[in-house]
Design a protein around this motif. Structure first.
Motif, PDB file in Angstrom:
ATOM      1  N   TRP A  45       0.680  -1.076  -0.123  1.00 38.38           N
ATOM      2  CA  TRP A  45      -0.080  -0.038  -0.176  1.00 38.38           C
ATOM      3  C   TRP A  45       0.976   1.272  -0.080  1.00 38.38           C
ATOM      4  O   TRP A  45       1.842   1.253   0.386  1.00 38.38           O
ATOM      5  CB  TRP A  45      -0.742   0.115   1.122  1.00 38.38           C
ATOM      6  CG  TRP A  45      -1.822  -1.287   1.405  1.00 38.38           C
ATOM      7  CD1 TRP A  45      -1.907  -2.094   2.419  1.00 38.38           C
ATOM      8  CD2 TRP A  45      -2.847  -1.578   0.436  1.00 38.38           C
ATOM      9  NE1 TRP A  45      -2.802  -3.098   2.049  1.00 38.38           N
ATOM     10  CE2 TRP A  45      -3.417  -2.757   0.975  1.00 38.38           C
ATOM     11  CE3 TRP A  45      -3.333  -1.035  -0.783  1.00 38.38           C
ATOM     12  CZ2 TRP A  45      -4.430  -3.287   0.188  1.00 38.38           C
ATOM     13  CZ3 TRP A  45      -4.359  -1.673  -1.454  1.00 38.38           C
ATOM     14  CH2 TRP A  45      -4.893  -2.730  -0.990  1.00 38.38           C
TER      15      TRP A  45
ATOM     16  N   ALA B  78      -7.828  -7.953  -1.581  1.00 36.48           N
ATOM     17  CA  ALA B  78      -7.268  -7.717  -0.126  1.00 36.48           C
ATOM     18  C   ALA B  78      -7.760  -6.129   0.432  1.00 36.48           C
ATOM     19  O   ALA B  78      -8.195  -5.886   1.461  1.00 36.48           O
ATOM     20  CB  ALA B  78      -5.836  -7.554  -0.011  1.00 36.48           C
ATOM     21  N   LEU B  79      -8.191  -5.255  -0.657  1.00 32.68           N
ATOM     22  CA  LEU B  79      -8.738  -3.870  -0.156  1.00 32.68           C
ATOM     23  C   LEU B  79     -10.166  -4.094  -0.072  1.00 32.68           C
ATOM     24  O   LEU B  79     -10.654  -3.372   0.934  1.00 32.68           O
ATOM     25  CB  LEU B  79      -8.308  -2.809  -1.581  1.00 32.68           C
ATOM     26  CG  LEU B  79      -8.925  -1.735  -1.475  1.00 32.68           C
ATOM     27  CD1 LEU B  79      -8.374  -0.711  -0.221  1.00 32.68           C
ATOM     28  CD2 LEU B  79      -8.774  -0.869  -2.697  1.00 32.68           C
TER      29      LEU B  79
ATOM     30  N   LEU C  45     -11.742  -6.990   0.803  1.00 30.64           N
ATOM     31  CA  LEU C  45     -12.261  -8.349   1.976  1.00 30.64           C
ATOM     32  C   LEU C  45     -11.023  -8.302   2.825  1.00 30.64           C
ATOM     33  O   LEU C  45      -9.775  -8.388   2.374  1.00 30.64           O
ATOM     34  CB  LEU C  45     -12.553  -9.496   0.885  1.00 30.64           C
ATOM     35  CG  LEU C  45     -13.538  -9.227  -0.326  1.00 30.64           C
ATOM     36  CD1 LEU C  45     -13.381 -10.666  -0.825  1.00 30.64           C
ATOM     37  CD2 LEU C  45     -14.899  -9.041   0.583  1.00 30.64           C
ATOM     38  N   GLU C  46     -11.180  -8.430   4.044  1.00 35.04           N
ATOM     39  CA  GLU C  46     -10.346  -8.746   5.123  1.00 35.04           C
ATOM     40  C   GLU C  46     -10.128 -10.182   5.083  1.00 35.04           C
ATOM     41  O   GLU C  46      -8.932 -10.563   5.321  1.00 35.04           O
ATOM     42  CB  GLU C  46     -11.036  -8.638   6.672  1.00 35.04           C
ATOM     43  CG  GLU C  46     -11.312  -7.263   6.936  1.00 35.04           C
ATOM     44  CD  GLU C  46     -12.243  -7.371   8.292  1.00 35.04           C
ATOM     45  OE1 GLU C  46     -12.005  -8.285   9.138  1.00 35.04           O
ATOM     46  OE2 GLU C  46     -12.759  -6.241   8.655  1.00 35.04           O
ATOM     47  N   ARG C  47     -11.079 -11.186   4.465  1.00 27.50           N
ATOM     48  CA  ARG C  47     -10.523 -12.875   4.417  1.00 27.50           C
ATOM     49  C   ARG C  47     -11.076 -13.005   3.045  1.00 27.50           C
ATOM     50  O   ARG C  47     -12.256 -13.709   2.620  1.00 27.50           O
ATOM     51  CB  ARG C  47     -11.438 -13.335   5.524  1.00 27.50           C
ATOM     52  CG  ARG C  47     -11.012 -13.038   6.877  1.00 27.50           C
ATOM     53  CD  ARG C  47     -11.551 -13.802   7.812  1.00 27.50           C
ATOM     54  NE  ARG C  47     -13.143 -13.314   8.021  1.00 27.50           N
ATOM     55  CZ  ARG C  47     -13.677 -11.990   8.396  1.00 27.50           C
ATOM     56  NH1 ARG C  47     -12.643 -11.267   8.965  1.00 27.50           N
ATOM     57  NH2 ARG C  47     -14.887 -11.702   8.518  1.00 27.50           N
TER      58      ARG C  47
ATOM     59  N   ARG D 291     -18.880 -13.025   6.405  1.00 29.64           N
ATOM     60  CA  ARG D 291     -17.789 -13.869   6.546  1.00 29.64           C
ATOM     61  C   ARG D 291     -16.530 -13.760   5.733  1.00 29.64           C
ATOM     62  O   ARG D 291     -15.496 -13.854   6.587  1.00 29.64           O
ATOM     63  CB  ARG D 291     -18.254 -15.295   5.943  1.00 29.64           C
ATOM     64  CG  ARG D 291     -17.262 -16.602   6.145  1.00 29.64           C
ATOM     65  CD  ARG D 291     -18.003 -17.719   5.618  1.00 29.64           C
ATOM     66  NE  ARG D 291     -17.922 -18.139   3.957  1.00 29.64           N
ATOM     67  CZ  ARG D 291     -16.440 -18.162   3.328  1.00 29.64           C
ATOM     68  NH1 ARG D 291     -15.296 -18.261   3.963  1.00 29.64           N
ATOM     69  NH2 ARG D 291     -16.547 -18.247   1.836  1.00 29.64           N
ATOM     70  N   MET D 292     -16.498 -13.008   4.679  1.00 26.37           N
ATOM     71  CA  MET D 292     -15.313 -12.446   4.245  1.00 26.37           C
ATOM     72  C   MET D 292     -14.807 -11.134   4.700  1.00 26.37           C
ATOM     73  O   MET D 292     -13.636 -10.769   4.234  1.00 26.37           O
ATOM     74  CB  MET D 292     -15.626 -12.390   2.303  1.00 26.37           C
ATOM     75  CG  MET D 292     -15.857 -13.623   2.053  1.00 26.37           C
ATOM     76  SD  MET D 292     -16.178 -13.460   0.372  1.00 26.37           S
ATOM     77  CE  MET D 292     -16.401 -15.372  -0.169  1.00 26.37           C
ATOM     78  N   GLY D 293     -15.724 -10.520   5.575  1.00 23.30           N
ATOM     79  CA  GLY D 293     -15.416  -9.049   5.991  1.00 23.30           C
ATOM     80  C   GLY D 293     -15.149  -8.104   5.006  1.00 23.30           C
ATOM     81  O   GLY D 293     -14.122  -7.331   4.897  1.00 23.30           O
TER      82      GLY D 293
ATOM     83  N   ARG E 194     -15.003  -4.707   3.242  1.00 21.83           N
ATOM     84  CA  ARG E 194     -14.363  -3.500   3.902  1.00 21.83           C
ATOM     85  C   ARG E 194     -15.227  -2.212   3.391  1.00 21.83           C
ATOM     86  O   ARG E 194     -15.223  -1.210   3.985  1.00 21.83           O
ATOM     87  CB  ARG E 194     -13.048  -3.240   3.671  1.00 21.83           C
ATOM     88  CG  ARG E 194     -12.273  -4.390   3.991  1.00 21.83           C
ATOM     89  CD  ARG E 194     -10.674  -4.004   3.559  1.00 21.83           C
ATOM     90  NE  ARG E 194      -9.862  -5.249   3.875  1.00 21.83           N
ATOM     91  CZ  ARG E 194      -9.157  -5.550   4.970  1.00 21.83           C
ATOM     92  NH1 ARG E 194      -9.171  -4.581   6.143  1.00 21.83           N
ATOM     93  NH2 ARG E 194      -8.187  -6.453   5.089  1.00 21.83           N
TER      94      ARG E 194
END
Length: 152
Positions: free
Chosen positions: A10, A39-40, A42-44, A118-120, A122
């Motif tokens: 980042w 990744a930006l 979703l946390e998972r 579930r996937m977080g 963001r």
């Protein structure tokens, strides 16, 4: 990032999110862009398709590498945020443009339905921008590099 395998990091920016990616070849460069985009969002992010697996084929083209980078990231944002499809695995083929011929990306995506909790998830990312966009091959190591900012 010199000497690292394909990867991303980042970048600091006051209003947008910056991203720097490097890889030894074009498919790895676009794969790292995809990983960073997920990744930006979703946390998972999923690492491999499980239940509810789906497939998508993409054919993208642009007049230059910078345009293809923006199209790829925007397409991933669209798939996740609008189509609720989260790529978990991809096979990529990138063809550089020569002369008047455009740059091309062919992708085969395997993924799962978006599960925000579930996937977080963001939050929404509007688009990749051309603001301070850099993309190309750097001497002397010959690695491919991209610097990209996303409008959040």
């Amino acid at each position: 990032m010199a000497g690292l395998p394909s990867g991303w990091r980042w970048l600091e920016h006051t209003a947008d999110v910056g991203l720097e990616v490097e890889a030894g070849d074009l498919p790895s460069l676009f794969a790292a862009l995809g990983e960073a985009t997920l990744a930006l969002l979703l946390e998972r992010p999923p690492h491999r398709p499980r239940r509810g697996r789906g497939e998508r084929a993409l054919q993208l083209e642009a007049p230059d590498l910078e345009g293809l980078v923006v199209r790829w990231v925007d397409e991933l944002l669209y798939l996740v945020q609008t189509r609720s499809f989260v790529p978990a695995r991809w096979r990529l083929e990138v063809t550089p443009g020569e002369g008047e011929a455009p740059w091309r990306l062919a992708a085969r995506l395997e993924g799962v339905p978006l599960e925000p909790g579930r996937m977080g998830f963001r939050g929404e990312v509007k688009a990749a921008t051309r603001h301070r966009l850099l993309a190309g091959r750097e001497a002397p190591d010959g690695r491919w590099r991209v610097r990209l900012y996303l409008d959040v």
